[in-house]
Write a protein that holds these residues in place. Structure first.
Motif: not given
Length: 102
Positions: A29-30, A75-83, A89-93
């Motif tokens: 969801r963008l 698309m540009g840069w999408l954050t998919i998670g963090h360390v 730890v993935p983010v909720d899409p």
């Protein structure tokens, strides 16, 4: 971040620390007008073509299409998670995400 990130299987997966973590099968969801003219775009990712660490975040560039209006593109840069503490730890899409310019 000392965790390796790379693209696998012709753009189908993102590997973080040698483990497949995020695939192209999710709807993302963008935020308004980030991908197309829809207020909120539900974008089905078709392939990743670039991945990078950005601080503790893992970001990708991808191609996909909006399932509401049918717009296709990259698309540009999408954050998919963090360390965090050495673990991915993935983010909720399904939450609304912003895309940073390429």
């Amino acid at each position: 971040m000392d965790v390796p990130v790379r693209i696998l299987d012709d753009g189908a997966w993102i590997s973080v620390d040698d483990s497949r973590e995020v695939g192209v099968s999710d709807l993302w969801r963008l935020s308004e007008h980030e991908f197309c003219e829809c207020e909120t775009a539900d974008v089905l990712l078709e392939a990743f073509f670039e991945v990078r660490p950005n601080g503790d975040a893992v970001e990708v560039r991808a191609v996909g299409h909006c399932i509401t209006c049918g717009e296709r593109g990259s698309m540009g840069w999408l954050t998919i998670g963090h360390v965090e503490d050495g673990r991915f730890v993935p983010v909720d899409p399904s939450r609304e995400h912003s895309v940073r310019p390429a």
